[in-house]
Write an enzyme that holds these catalytic residues in place. Structure first.
Site, mmCIF file in Angstrom:
data_model
loop_
_atom_site.group_PDB
_atom_site.id
_atom_site.type_symbol
_atom_site.label_atom_id
_atom_site.label_comp_id
_atom_site.label_asym_id
_atom_site.label_seq_id
_atom_site.Cartn_x
_atom_site.Cartn_y
_atom_site.Cartn_z
ATOM 1 N N ASP A 78 0.843 -1.192 0.000
ATOM 2 C CA ASP A 78 0.000 0.000 0.000
ATOM 3 C C ASP A 78 0.881 1.246 0.000
ATOM 4 O OD1 ASP A 78 -2.778 1.367 0.739
ATOM 5 O OD2 ASP A 78 -1.282 2.203 2.097
ATOM 6 N N TYR A 83 2.554 10.066 -0.229
ATOM 7 C CA TYR A 83 3.608 9.496 0.609
ATOM 8 C C TYR A 83 4.993 9.859 0.060
ATOM 9 C CZ TYR A 83 0.021 6.413 2.672
ATOM 10 O OH TYR A 83 -1.097 5.902 3.297
ATOM 11 N N ASN A 189 -11.704 7.301 3.590
ATOM 12 C CA ASN A 189 -12.260 8.306 4.508
ATOM 13 C C ASN A 189 -13.571 8.897 3.997
ATOM 14 O OD1 ASN A 189 -9.905 8.367 6.420
ATOM 15 N ND2 ASN A 189 -8.848 9.065 4.567
ATOM 16 N N GLN A 210 -11.191 2.816 2.522
ATOM 17 C CA GLN A 210 -10.117 2.635 3.502
ATOM 18 C C GLN A 210 -10.256 3.695 4.592
ATOM 19 O OE1 GLN A 210 -5.638 3.657 3.316
ATOM 20 N NE2 GLN A 210 -5.738 1.651 2.325
ATOM 21 N N SER A 239 -3.655 2.047 9.399
ATOM 22 C CA SER A 239 -3.108 2.234 10.748
ATOM 23 C C SER A 239 -3.732 1.263 11.748
ATOM 24 C CB SER A 239 -3.309 3.684 11.214
ATOM 25 O OG SER A 239 -2.623 4.583 10.377
ATOM 26 N N PRO A 240 -3.672 -0.052 11.467
ATOM 27 C CA PRO A 240 -4.272 -1.020 12.395
ATOM 28 C C PRO A 240 -3.569 -1.081 13.746
ATOM 29 C CG PRO A 240 -2.960 -2.148 10.736
ATOM 30 C CD PRO A 240 -3.033 -0.713 10.311
ATOM 31 N N GLY A 242 -2.820 1.838 15.171
ATOM 32 C CA GLY A 242 -3.166 3.126 15.761
ATOM 33 C C GLY A 242 -2.172 4.244 15.514
#
Length: 287
Positions: A78, A83, A189, A210, A239-240, A242
């Site tokens: 991903d 980025y 989002n 996502q 961001s699993p 966090g």
């Protein structure tokens, strides 16, 4: 041999902190490229349940982490235009030795007016989609998503007054998909009002949404999961662990918090394993 390889990578990663969590994720899922679990998108494309994320990595870090991830068994990567590391991701894929068809590549385009590159929601999105492919040095991606709703919707807290911008940007993705440049398309989002903009004005409906989704948020935060199920959209977690935008690394509450620590100790696992194991029962592939 596989375990020895992982241990070797972990030793190398002592000076590359960003790689250690990535490799621990691989071990926690006991990844095997031939049997890695997938989720089926609305158009029948099979998407791996776990992707190697590259957020907060520069070009060289992304290249190193993707190489390590592919070596550890990951078959999905991903990345995103914003980025600024797609060239490094592309180099890692090209030099991996794996057939292109065995690696699922997901990237993103910025939301309309959220980046100088996308001032015209339709025309500029088309340009950025082409740039994504150039930077990755690929002829196509497996999934491309719109990173955020338009800037206006984030200010007004609704897409209601920005529907035309939502539709214009989505039209660019539909054309990209129709041209065979992406095997699947989606959003990120997007709230109910953003999806409503597309409900009666689309050729292809988003296949993925996502969102930030991790243990501790409950099974259906803000109704996102139930919305996705209603519309036949796969909800993908980012961001699993966090991670927060303002600092690098996983959330300390997940890594060392009482809740995850107690669960980890009860089952003889790490807190990272607990956090990642929480997602599949809640139908959450993760990046």
């Amino acid at each position: 041999p596989f375990v020895k390889f992982l241990l070797h990578l972990l030793c190398l990663a002592r000076t590359m902190g960003a790689l250690r969590l990535l490799l621990l994720q691989a071990m926690s899922f006991n990844i095997c490229a031939e049997s890695a679990p997938t989720v089926r998108l609305a158009n029948g494309v099979e998407m791996p349940m776990l992707a190697a994320g590259t957020w907060q990595y520069n070009d060289s870090q992304a290249e190193a982490s993707v190489k390590a991830a592919l070596g550890a068994g990951f078959r999905m990567v991903d990345t995103a235009y914003d980025y600024h590391n797609q060239a490094g991701v592309g180099r890692a894929i090209q030099s991996s030795g794996f057939p292109r068809g065995s690696i699922f590549v997901e990237t993103k385009v910025p939301g309309c007016h959220l980046d100088d590159a996308v001032k015209d929601c339709y025309e500029d999105t088309k340009k950025v989609l082409h740039e994504d492919l150039q930077l990755l040095n690929l002829s196509h991606v497996d999934l491309v998503i719109i990173h955020f709703p338009p800037r206006a919707s984030m200010i007004l807290r609704t897409c209601y007054f920005a529907c035309q911008q939502v539709r214009d940007q989505w039209r660019a993705l539909e054309e990209f998909y129709a041209a065979g440049k992406a095997r699947a398309i989606g959003v990120s989002n997007y709230c109910p009002s953003c999806f409503k903009c597309l409900d009666e004005d689309h050729k292809v409906y988003p296949m993925v949404n996502q969102i930030g989704y991790h243990i501790g948020m409950g099974p259906d935060p803000s109704g996102f999961r139930s919305l996705a199920e209603k519309k036949g959209v796969v909800l993908q977690a980012y961001s699993p662990l966090g991670n927060k935008p303002w600092k690098q690394g996983a959330d300390p509450d997940i890594l060392k918090g009482n809740f995850t620590t107690a669960l980890a100790q009860a089952h003889g696992k790490s807190t990272i394993q607990v956090a990642l194991k929480w997602l599949p029962p809640h139908r959450g592939p993760a990046a």
